[in-house]
Design an enzyme around this catalytic site. Structure first.
Site, mmCIF file in Angstrom:
data_model
loop_
_atom_site.group_PDB
_atom_site.id
_atom_site.type_symbol
_atom_site.label_atom_id
_atom_site.label_comp_id
_atom_site.label_asym_id
_atom_site.label_seq_id
_atom_site.Cartn_x
_atom_site.Cartn_y
_atom_site.Cartn_z
ATOM 1 N N LYS A 14 0.709 -1.111 -0.033
ATOM 2 C CA LYS A 14 0.039 0.023 -0.098
ATOM 3 C C LYS A 14 0.740 1.302 -0.011
ATOM 4 O O LYS A 14 1.756 1.354 -0.806
ATOM 5 C CB LYS A 14 -0.931 0.098 1.337
ATOM 6 C CG LYS A 14 -1.760 -1.375 1.173
ATOM 7 C CD LYS A 14 -3.077 -1.222 2.081
ATOM 8 C CE LYS A 14 -4.142 -2.319 2.029
ATOM 9 N NZ LYS A 14 -4.972 -2.212 3.075
ATOM 10 N N HIS A 31 -10.013 -3.130 -4.645
ATOM 11 C CA HIS A 31 -9.831 -3.111 -3.221
ATOM 12 C C HIS A 31 -10.937 -2.256 -2.615
ATOM 13 O O HIS A 31 -11.320 -1.288 -2.985
ATOM 14 C CB HIS A 31 -8.213 -2.770 -2.691
ATOM 15 C CG HIS A 31 -8.070 -3.261 -1.312
ATOM 16 N ND1 HIS A 31 -8.460 -2.289 -0.489
ATOM 17 C CD2 HIS A 31 -7.313 -4.114 -0.831
ATOM 18 C CE1 HIS A 31 -8.137 -2.754 0.779
ATOM 19 N NE2 HIS A 31 -7.516 -3.785 0.422
ATOM 20 N N GLU A 49 -12.152 -10.768 0.463
ATOM 21 C CA GLU A 49 -11.713 -10.086 1.755
ATOM 22 C C GLU A 49 -13.160 -9.522 2.027
ATOM 23 O O GLU A 49 -13.325 -8.281 1.640
ATOM 24 C CB GLU A 49 -10.694 -9.095 1.247
ATOM 25 C CG GLU A 49 -9.475 -9.508 0.733
ATOM 26 C CD GLU A 49 -8.368 -8.543 0.654
ATOM 27 O OE1 GLU A 49 -7.574 -8.180 1.364
ATOM 28 O OE2 GLU A 49 -8.509 -7.491 -0.368
#
Length: 258
Positions: free
Chosen positions: A18, A104, A179
């Site tokens: 990240k 994401h 996720e």
């Protein structure tokens, strides 16, 4: 290839930095993860690493003699044009990137990216010879019976998957990173029974594809996580836990066990 002529689903593990690391820290981490390449290869595990954009070229050089697959944290859906601030998927491929993460939860939430946006990016990634790593997951953990929570998760993930699969060729390799949004950054991963049941349901949504389709679990994954989930998942997408290279090595060793 499997006995049925389908692509082999090797176990796979990786991490994204990240925006946590400085350039110097990223360079140091890249050298460290390259040193894990022989171990991962010996255990028949694919290892990937996703630095920040500025570090991609030097990371590609540092990883050139390893089996570590270099990734990128995002891209645009067009190769060329007047798109100030965007990153060309064609340039990523030219720089040596093999895997591009898209969709994401942070990008969906902070930058309001939609399933359509993610699908367009996935198509551009495939067109340029790379593999899309598509993050999917439900926003909240449904209350009530386990079956209800599992059903709600699959229902919410289904359009996320369908948008991508409709946009890429049927024989394209795709990685899905399941996720649950509510588990990202949590002190504990989602319940193993929940993850296994959801992933089994998601696998049914991509059954019959000609292309290799692997499903990872993310969301506070660490030691012991893969052992609990290996009946369903193909690997792990690790978060900050893997920013300590020793922790990543432990997980690789664990994933190499039968």
């Amino acid at each position: 290839m499997s006995p049925l002529g389908l692509p082999e689903r090797r176990r796979i593990v990786g991490t994204s930095l990240k925006c946590y690391f400085s350039l110097a820290q990223t360079a140091e981490y890249t050298r460290a993860i390259a040193s894990l390449s022989p171990t991962a290869s010996a255990l028949n595990i694919d290892l990937f690493f996703i630095p920040d954009f500025i570090s991609i070229s030097p990371c590609a050089t540092a990883l050139a003699h390893s089996s570590v697959q270099l990734g990128a944290q995002d891209c645009f859906w067009e190769d060329r044009g007047a798109y100030t601030g965007e990153v060309s998927p064609a340039n990523l491929a030219e720089a040596g990137v093999k895997i591009v993460e898209v969709g994401h939860a942070e990008r969906r939430q902070i930058f309001r990216e939609t399933d359509k946006d993610v699908a367009l990016k996935a198509a551009a990634i495939v067109k340029n010879g790379m593999v899309p790593l598509v993050c999917i997951g439900e926003k909240t953990h449904a209350s009530g019976p386990v079956s209800a929570a599992v059903g709600a998760a699959i229902t919410e993930c289904k359009p996320q998957i369908k948008a991508v699969m409709d946009a890429v060729p049927d024989d394209a390799e795709v990685i899905l990173a399941y996720e649950p949004v509510w588990a990202i950054g949590a002190t504990q991963p989602a319940n193993a029974d929940h993850v296994v049941a959801v992933v089994q349901g998601l696998r049914g949504l991509v059954e019959g594809r000609r292309g290799l389709t692997r499903i990872l679990y993310g969301g506070s994954a660490g030691p012991g996580t893969f052992i609990q989930l290996k009946s369903a998942v193909d690997g792990l997408f690790l978060g900050r836990f893997a920013h300590d290279i020793n922790n990543l090595e432990r997980v690789i060793q664990e994933m190499g066990e039968p």
